[in-house]
Design a protein around this motif. Sequence first.
Motif, PDB file in Angstrom:
ATOM      1  N   GLU A 103       0.812  -1.223   0.000  1.00  0.00           N
ATOM      2  CA  GLU A 103       0.000   0.000   0.000  1.00  0.00           C
ATOM      3  C   GLU A 103       0.844   1.271   0.000  1.00  0.00           C
ATOM      4  N   LEU A 104       2.127   1.131   0.236  1.00  0.00           N
ATOM      5  CA  LEU A 104       2.992   2.311   0.199  1.00  0.00           C
ATOM      6  C   LEU A 104       3.503   2.589  -1.207  1.00  0.00           C
ATOM      7  N   LEU A 105       3.322   1.596  -2.079  1.00  0.00           N
ATOM      8  CA  LEU A 105       3.782   1.747  -3.464  1.00  0.00           C
ATOM      9  C   LEU A 105       3.246   3.003  -4.115  1.00  0.00           C
ATOM     10  N   ALA A 106       1.937   3.214  -3.935  1.00  0.00           N
ATOM     11  CA  ALA A 106       1.283   4.348  -4.583  1.00  0.00           C
ATOM     12  C   ALA A 106       1.884   5.669  -4.117  1.00  0.00           C
ATOM     13  N   TYR A 107       2.530   5.647  -2.972  1.00  0.00           N
ATOM     14  CA  TYR A 107       3.096   6.880  -2.415  1.00  0.00           C
ATOM     15  C   TYR A 107       4.617   6.891  -2.522  1.00  0.00           C
TER      16      TYR A 107
ATOM     17  N   SER B 133       6.274   7.445  -5.393  1.00  0.00           N
ATOM     18  CA  SER B 133       6.767   8.309  -6.459  1.00  0.00           C
ATOM     19  C   SER B 133       5.813   9.483  -6.606  1.00  0.00           C
ATOM     20  N   ASP B 134       6.300  10.544  -7.243  1.00  0.00           N
ATOM     21  CA  ASP B 134       5.402  11.673  -7.533  1.00  0.00           C
ATOM     22  C   ASP B 134       5.317  11.834  -9.049  1.00  0.00           C
TER      23      ASP B 134
ATOM     24  N   GLY C 115       0.973  14.835  -5.392  1.00  0.00           N
ATOM     25  CA  GLY C 115       2.066  14.062  -5.955  1.00  0.00           C
ATOM     26  C   GLY C 115       2.233  14.271  -7.449  1.00  0.00           C
TER      27      GLY C 115
END
Lengths: 491, 411
Positions: A40-44, A46-47, A88
Amino acid sequence: MSGVTPSVATESERHPVDAALAARLAAIVGDRRVLFRPGELLAYSSDGLPGYLKQPSIAVFPGTRDEVIAVVRELARAGAPFVPRGAGTGLSGGALADGVVLLGLNRLSRILSIDAENAIAVVEPGVVNVALSRAVSAHGLHYAPDPSSQAACTIGGNVAENAGGPHCLKYGVTLNHVVALTVALPNGEVVTLGNAAGENDGYDLVGAFVGSEGCFGVALDVTVRLARNPQAVRTLLADFHSIDAGARAVSAIIASGLLPAALEMMDAGTIRAVEASIYAAGYPTDAAAVLLVELDGPIAGLDADVATVVRHCRDAGARDVRVARDEAERTKLWQGRKKAFGAMGRISSHLVVQDAVVPRTKLPQMLARVHDIAERYRVTVCNVFHAGDGNLHPNIGYDANDPDESARVHAAMREIMQACVDAGGTITGEHGVGIDKLPYMGAIFSEESLSAMCALREVFDPDRRANPGKVVPMHSCREWQMAPAARTGQH
Amino acid sequence: MRSGIDACVHCGFCLQSCPTYLTLEDENDSPRGRVLLMRSALEGTLAIDDPSLETHIDRCLGCRACETACPSGVPYGHLLEATRATMAEHRRLPFVARLILWTFARPASLTIAMALSRLLRATRIPVLLSRLKGRLGFAMAMLASTERSGMHGAYVARGDATRGTVAVLLGCVMEGLLGGANRATERTLVVNGYSLVDAPGQRCCGALHAHAGDLRGARELARANIVAFEGADSQFICVNAAGCGAMMKEYAHLLADEPEFAERAARVSARVRDVSELLVAAGPVAGATPVDATVTYDAPCHLLHAQRIADPPIAVLRAIPGLRLVPLAGAEHCCGAAGIYNLVEPDTSNAVLAPKLENIRATGAELVATGNPGCLMQIGAGLRRASIESRAVHPVELLDASYRSTARGAR
Ligand SMILES: Cc1cc2nc3c(=O)[nH]c(=O)nc-3n(C[C@H](O)[C@H](O)[C@H](O)COP(=O)(O)OP(=O)(O)OC[C@H]3O[C@@H](n4cnc5c(N)ncnc54)[C@H](O)[C@@H]3O)c2cc1C
Ligand code: SF4
Ligand code: SF4
């Protein structure tokens, strides 16, 4: 989603400090709003800048101002470094959290008040740029800074990056439109900078905060000035056989003393990418460059200005100049320009984008230089940029799995940036430094200037816990050795 | 799949178009986040049965609003379908989903299920139970919303038969519960100059199966339909259910790897038109009987985002005299029906539906026109449960009403 505690137990083997912190954060914002599973941290991770992947330790998403303050205080108590994040869409890696806490502000998306008479609005940081313009349009107002990403980016992110946009040529960048801010300092203290009247009493602290890239604290609310919609608008599209001809038209228009609302340029590669996309705008695909010029203001005299622009374009060698007939055509022309960066994804799997600024008079020479460099390194540069400001966005598409191509692309970019600096320009017009432009900072600022930036930061964030490792190269901060808290954020 | 994923440049333009991101406010429930999850699953850095992947891919509506926002042309619908198919190899779908897919794949069981539903509807029990909290109440409200008493009066449709032949996909729910809309489709096509041809042997289009990851089931249905519509040999295949139309237009993609069917699928797909496309190509012929109603239009996702058809349904409504068309804020956002999504993800479905209902309430419209059975039932049920004085109808039903008294529209 299940409760925080059981899963944290497995996580705790990786980050022993985080489990207890995650539980305390969850007590403030609720279990659902604290993420720590790697999936679930994948989506966060990169920007808007492809090519970097940095995983936060925990991502926390408060839903109200009070929750933000409580979270910031909790992080202060724990001595934990953190990175604020809006939508992001940043293009310098500013919202990347490398093993530290990511603090999402996207849920704070309410417009708190609109004062149409005084053309002032107060918004939460997560309000999407275009949503504000839409909300005030019934009053004949809009929010002038219009980054191309306006359909996605947040006002908080705009403030942190001092974002610009096509219409900033005439109306000014974010800084010119923010009159006051409420900020949660990294130690949890809440302060107000500036005032709604836009009067300056004492130091311009709003000016210091706008463009601070998340390093000075978290914007909790932003008071902005709204702009009255102009009486009339004319949008022109001019197309050229060569980039040089387009650049000469830009110089001529600026030299004539006219101040267009916007003056944008796109080259052949960009045009083709846009025309292949869902935002196809009807740009001529056989042109070497197009100029998008917008003129606005009182209706009297506007058509004379249009005639002037048309004349300068033709004198510079434009094949064709057309004026948008109606609002629908105008919107289409602009959508194409605003979605241009996104459309580049069609060309290749990876992209680097730069944000260099050169003196406008040097535009033709600079574009020729860029062309030469690209040829020498055998890479394809697509240019899409705010020509009126001399703000270039060269994009190079490539395949990151090809080490030879990647090396050539990065070498070409470095040389392009150096050429801009040599021409008296700078390395960022509006995207910020973040981590991506960090290596260039030494090229344009002296050690003294960098050290002065560190000293300013010290005032807002003495522990250097807010967005650690961004903007100023760490070795430039003389007091670096004295702030161990920040180092935990540096892996 | 790889190149589709690589097209994503992380620009974030899709975020504000995604109903699940707007309601859940987590990027894991956004297109950009889901593409990242898919990428990791494809590259093997995330296990195919990782709970994060399952949760957030399951929560996707498949509405494809992200595709019409994406400048980079990420083929999100195809990526989702492929990911769900891979996930389906590793786990069983929830019981309700399996039951529905099983039923729809078999003509006999489908006929029985629809007949039972109609019987139940006739008892008025659904109306009584439609206020119950939870899934049962919602399902009953959906059924109750398909009731069309007094709306359709049959007339003998006549036209000049100059526009070519059309075979109509009857569909499962459309024919089973909203048969009136199918008859209205046939009549309005005739009035507009088309001649009808039968396509015996046609089945469920397979969309529900494809969206749930049951590609084998979807392909089997697609092959049956290809055979049936080849047999009909009409110039056009008319579909009045947006989801089914989108599926049939993608048969070519679905069967691309089957040598025997690939080309035949492409030819069938090329003949498929939404009913509004056919009507608009013919005018449409203006109605003669005024329909005195305030109507708002809600765009089915599989019409607007998957088939990219925006204006034709509105042109159909404008051909109706007396009808007052009012704009609906957020008409481009999903209503949360999304095939069987409202049955397997009821909480998110309701959260997505809530703003839609508020926007409808704000228009004050008596009728909401939308051309897809799932949306008709989802919105219809929602309106009923929220006590909003408005009903959901197919645009063609309204056009049909305006043709009624004259038995032929006036030019
Ligand atoms: C297609 C595309 C086009 C673009 N065009 C333009 C353009 O024309 N002009 C331009 O200027 N930029 C442009 N950008 C860059 C980007 O959109 C801007 O920098 C924007 O301001 C970032 O906003 P965000 O909400 O996405 O912030 P994020 O990317 O989430 O964060 C950016 C920075 O702001 C900080 N931050 C975010 N919220 C807060 C807060 N509440 N308090 C303190 N710090 C905060 C973060 O820590 C980070 O350092 C473009 C980007 C894309 C993808
Ligand atoms: S709009 Fe397209 S390219 Fe941009 S983030 Fe979304 S899916 Fe990726
Ligand atoms: S298909 Fe719909 S719900 Fe799924 S990611 Fe795209 S916009 Fe969101």
